[in-house]
Scaffold this active site. Sequence first.
Site, PDB file in Angstrom:
ATOM      1  N   ALA A   1       3.694 -16.781  30.125  1.00 30.30           N
ATOM      2  CA  ALA A   1       3.512 -15.094  31.117  1.00 30.30           C
ATOM      3  C   ALA A   1       2.514 -15.157  29.713  1.00 30.30           C
ATOM      4  CB  ALA A   1       4.542 -14.850  31.178  1.00 30.30           C
TER       5      ALA A   1
ATOM      6  N   TYR B   1       7.036 -17.001  27.128  1.00 30.24           N
ATOM      7  CA  TYR B   1       5.582 -17.390  26.186  1.00 30.24           C
ATOM      8  C   TYR B   1       4.886 -18.209  27.419  1.00 30.24           C
ATOM      9  CZ  TYR B   1       4.153 -20.438  23.727  1.00 30.24           C
ATOM     10  OH  TYR B   1       2.632 -21.440  22.521  1.00 30.24           O
TER      11      TYR B   1
ATOM     12  N   SER C   1      -2.153 -22.217  25.870  1.00 27.53           N
ATOM     13  CA  SER C   1      -0.837 -23.295  25.868  1.00 27.53           C
ATOM     14  C   SER C   1      -0.714 -23.799  27.022  1.00 27.53           C
ATOM     15  CB  SER C   1       0.853 -22.888  25.163  1.00 27.53           C
ATOM     16  OG  SER C   1       1.475 -23.611  25.746  1.00 27.53           O
TER      17      SER C   1
ATOM     18  N   SER D   1      -1.748 -18.504   8.267  1.00 33.06           N
ATOM     19  CA  SER D   1      -0.990 -18.890   7.151  1.00 33.06           C
ATOM     20  C   SER D   1      -0.467 -20.013   7.339  1.00 33.06           C
ATOM     21  CB  SER D   1       0.108 -17.630   6.832  1.00 33.06           C
ATOM     22  OG  SER D   1       0.669 -17.658   8.236  1.00 33.06           O
TER      23      SER D   1
ATOM     24  N   ASP E   1       0.406  -7.658  11.307  1.00 30.73           N
ATOM     25  CA  ASP E   1       1.601  -7.451  12.263  1.00 30.73           C
ATOM     26  C   ASP E   1       0.170  -7.394  13.975  1.00 30.73           C
ATOM     27  OD1 ASP E   1       3.282  -7.884  14.155  1.00 30.73           O
ATOM     28  OD2 ASP E   1       4.814  -6.240  13.807  1.00 30.73           O
ATOM     29  N   VAL E   2       0.112  -8.633  14.559  1.00 31.40           N
ATOM     30  CA  VAL E   2      -0.787  -8.438  15.609  1.00 31.40           C
ATOM     31  C   VAL E   2      -0.206  -7.396  16.931  1.00 31.40           C
ATOM     32  CG1 VAL E   2      -2.372 -10.582  14.569  1.00 31.40           C
ATOM     33  CG2 VAL E   2       0.079 -10.525  16.257  1.00 31.40           C
TER      34      VAL E   2
ATOM     35  N   LYS F   1       1.206 -16.884  27.543  1.00 30.83           N
ATOM     36  CA  LYS F   1      -0.042 -17.867  27.690  1.00 30.83           C
ATOM     37  C   LYS F   1      -0.754 -17.992  28.984  1.00 30.83           C
ATOM     38  CE  LYS F   1       0.507 -18.480  23.337  1.00 30.83           C
ATOM     39  NZ  LYS F   1      -0.204 -18.925  22.221  1.00 30.83           N
TER      40      LYS F   1
ATOM     41  N   ILE G   1       2.741 -29.554  19.707  1.00 27.70           N
ATOM     42  CA  ILE G   1       2.099 -29.855  18.409  1.00 27.70           C
ATOM     43  C   ILE G   1       2.721 -30.253  16.517  1.00 27.70           C
ATOM     44  CG2 ILE G   1      -0.069 -29.301  16.597  1.00 27.70           C
ATOM     45  CD1 ILE G   1      -1.430 -30.479  19.513  1.00 27.70           C
TER      46      ILE G   1
HETATM   47  P1  NAP Z   1       4.225 -21.638  13.799  1.00 30.08           P
HETATM   48  O1  NAP Z   1       3.815 -22.315  12.791  1.00 30.08           O
HETATM   49  O2  NAP Z   1       4.680 -21.101  14.124  1.00 30.08           O
HETATM   50  O3  NAP Z   1       3.438 -20.640  13.030  1.00 30.08           O
HETATM   51  C1  NAP Z   1       2.940 -19.378  13.220  1.00 30.08           C
HETATM   52  C2  NAP Z   1       1.989 -18.510  12.812  1.00 30.08           C
HETATM   53  O4  NAP Z   1       1.971 -17.246  13.470  1.00 30.08           O
HETATM   54  C3  NAP Z   1       2.070 -18.327  11.247  1.00 30.08           C
HETATM   55  O5  NAP Z   1       0.720 -17.777  10.563  1.00 30.08           O
HETATM   56  C4  NAP Z   1       3.003 -16.697  11.543  1.00 30.08           C
HETATM   57  O6  NAP Z   1       2.487 -15.922  10.214  1.00 30.08           O
HETATM   58  C5  NAP Z   1       1.401 -15.828  12.530  1.00 30.08           C
HETATM   59  N1  NAP Z   1       2.131 -14.707  12.980  1.00 30.08           N
HETATM   60  C6  NAP Z   1       3.318 -14.758  13.625  1.00 30.08           C
HETATM   61  N2  NAP Z   1       3.532 -13.695  14.367  1.00 30.08           N
HETATM   62  C7  NAP Z   1       2.519 -13.007  13.870  1.00 30.08           C
HETATM   63  C8  NAP Z   1       2.846 -12.124  13.551  1.00 30.08           C
HETATM   64  N3  NAP Z   1       3.469 -10.229  14.326  1.00 30.08           N
HETATM   65  N4  NAP Z   1       1.790 -11.433  13.352  1.00 30.08           N
HETATM   66  C9  NAP Z   1       0.911 -11.912  12.922  1.00 30.08           C
HETATM   67  N5  NAP Z   1       1.061 -13.015  12.853  1.00 30.08           N
HETATM   68  C10 NAP Z   1       2.033 -13.223  12.919  1.00 30.08           C
HETATM   69  O7  NAP Z   1       3.558 -21.289  14.690  1.00 30.08           O
HETATM   70  P2  NAP Z   1       1.971 -22.829  15.224  1.00 30.08           P
HETATM   71  O8  NAP Z   1       2.897 -24.327  15.740  1.00 30.08           O
HETATM   72  O9  NAP Z   1       1.085 -23.028  14.404  1.00 30.08           O
HETATM   73  O10 NAP Z   1       1.875 -22.176  16.596  1.00 30.08           O
HETATM   74  C11 NAP Z   1      -0.188 -20.944  16.866  1.00 30.08           C
HETATM   75  C12 NAP Z   1      -0.144 -20.901  17.853  1.00 30.08           C
HETATM   76  O11 NAP Z   1      -0.302 -22.289  18.671  1.00 30.08           O
HETATM   77  C13 NAP Z   1       0.617 -20.275  18.635  1.00 30.08           C
HETATM   78  O12 NAP Z   1      -0.464 -18.855  19.079  1.00 30.08           O
HETATM   79  C14 NAP Z   1       1.301 -20.991  19.631  1.00 30.08           C
HETATM   80  O13 NAP Z   1       1.922 -20.081  20.894  1.00 30.08           O
HETATM   81  C15 NAP Z   1       0.654 -22.298  19.821  1.00 30.08           C
HETATM   82  N6  NAP Z   1       0.726 -23.273  19.974  1.00 30.08           N
HETATM   83  C16 NAP Z   1       1.341 -24.135  19.589  1.00 30.08           C
HETATM   84  C17 NAP Z   1       2.085 -25.375  19.873  1.00 30.08           C
HETATM   85  C18 NAP Z   1       2.510 -26.345  19.102  1.00 30.08           C
HETATM   86  O14 NAP Z   1       3.357 -27.320  19.679  1.00 30.08           O
HETATM   87  N7  NAP Z   1       3.007 -26.636  18.411  1.00 30.08           N
HETATM   88  C19 NAP Z   1       1.935 -25.607  21.422  1.00 30.08           C
HETATM   89  C20 NAP Z   1       0.765 -25.253  22.325  1.00 30.08           C
HETATM   90  C21 NAP Z   1       0.436 -23.597  21.407  1.00 30.08           C
HETATM   91  P3  NAP Z   1       3.858 -15.857   8.742  1.00 30.08           P
HETATM   92  O15 NAP Z   1       3.380 -17.490   8.676  1.00 30.08           O
HETATM   93  O16 NAP Z   1       3.511 -14.458   8.382  1.00 30.08           O
HETATM   94  O17 NAP Z   1       5.468 -15.605   9.959  1.00 30.08           O
END
Ligand code: NAP
Length: 243
Positions: free
Chosen positions: A153, A151, A138, A14, A59-60, A155, A184
């Site tokens: 742990a 987090y 990550s 989303s 919810d995953v 990842k 990001i």
């Molecule tokens: P984000 O913008 O906060 O989006 C999080 C997404 O995960 C949303 O679509 C949310 O759904 C969904 N979500 C959260 N909890 C969930 C659950 N229990 N069940 C199903 N869906 C769930 O995060 P992002 O930055 O895009 O991150 C995406 C992935 O990349 C994550 O795994 C994060 O750890 C990883 N990551 C991000 C970064 C960074 O710098 N941004 C860096 C390294 C890794 P809703 O919209 O419905 O809430």
Amino acid sequence: MRLDGQVAVVTGGSRGIGREVAKKLSAEGAKVVIAYAGNDEAAKKTAEECRDAVCVKADVSDEAAVEKLFEEAMKINGRIDILVNCAGITKDNLVLRMSSEDFDRVMKVNLYGSFYCSRCASKIMLKQRYGRIISVSSIVGLRGNAGQANYAASKAGVIGMTKSMAKELAKRNITVNAIAPGMIETDMTAVLPENIKDEMLKTIPMGRPGKAEEVAEAILFFASKESSYVTGQVLAVDGGMAV
Ligand code: NAP
């Protein structure tokens, strides 16, 4: 890297990285199932930006909800070629102040969520004798980070699981890989205090945060037929941060 006729499930589709992944896979011809936690409006917006996509709230961290998600995805499209485990959360604190609930919740969503989805997807992919599983880990899972023990742990767990599944599924033409993004620009990082963001930026050789689209490009490679001989790998998409 065309994906015509293929079906992808993207958790966390989303918003943020997941949204760009859904858009990218769809632009290459895949039908996409966008799984999300609760933000209906954001999921709808992603679907509108895709060519052929449906949204399923799940919810995953809830095993039964994940099973239903995959049943529904199969009902709609009849197959699943690609799974992208992108759903993730943070609940940061120093270990001394971290509650067991916050440790548990992050593990449940990030690690157990990826496990539940990968298990359901691999059952289907084994029958198809084809599949691509990509999990978003990550840089923090590789290097650790003060204030993110839960987090990190989760990842690091995703990386161990990826390598193990790659070995289990290789003979059936199913590849399993992980992406390790650095910093990001998404909602997840938008909430960080400015001083923390500035400190992080100093550690990035490219001198800028990454864009969700840049992570999606790397995920597309792992999702494509072109990556047929690549499995068990962790690709950093981090502007050189972890070098
Ligand atoms: P984000 O913008 O906060 O989006 C999080 C997404 O995960 C949303 O679509 C949310 O759904 C969904 N979500 C959260 N909890 C969930 C659950 N229990 N069940 C199903 N869906 C769930 O995060 P992002 O930055 O895009 O991150 C995406 C992935 O990349 C994550 O795994 C994060 O750890 C990883 N990551 C991000 C970064 C960074 O710098 N941004 C860096 C390294 C890794 P809703 O919209 O419905 O809430």
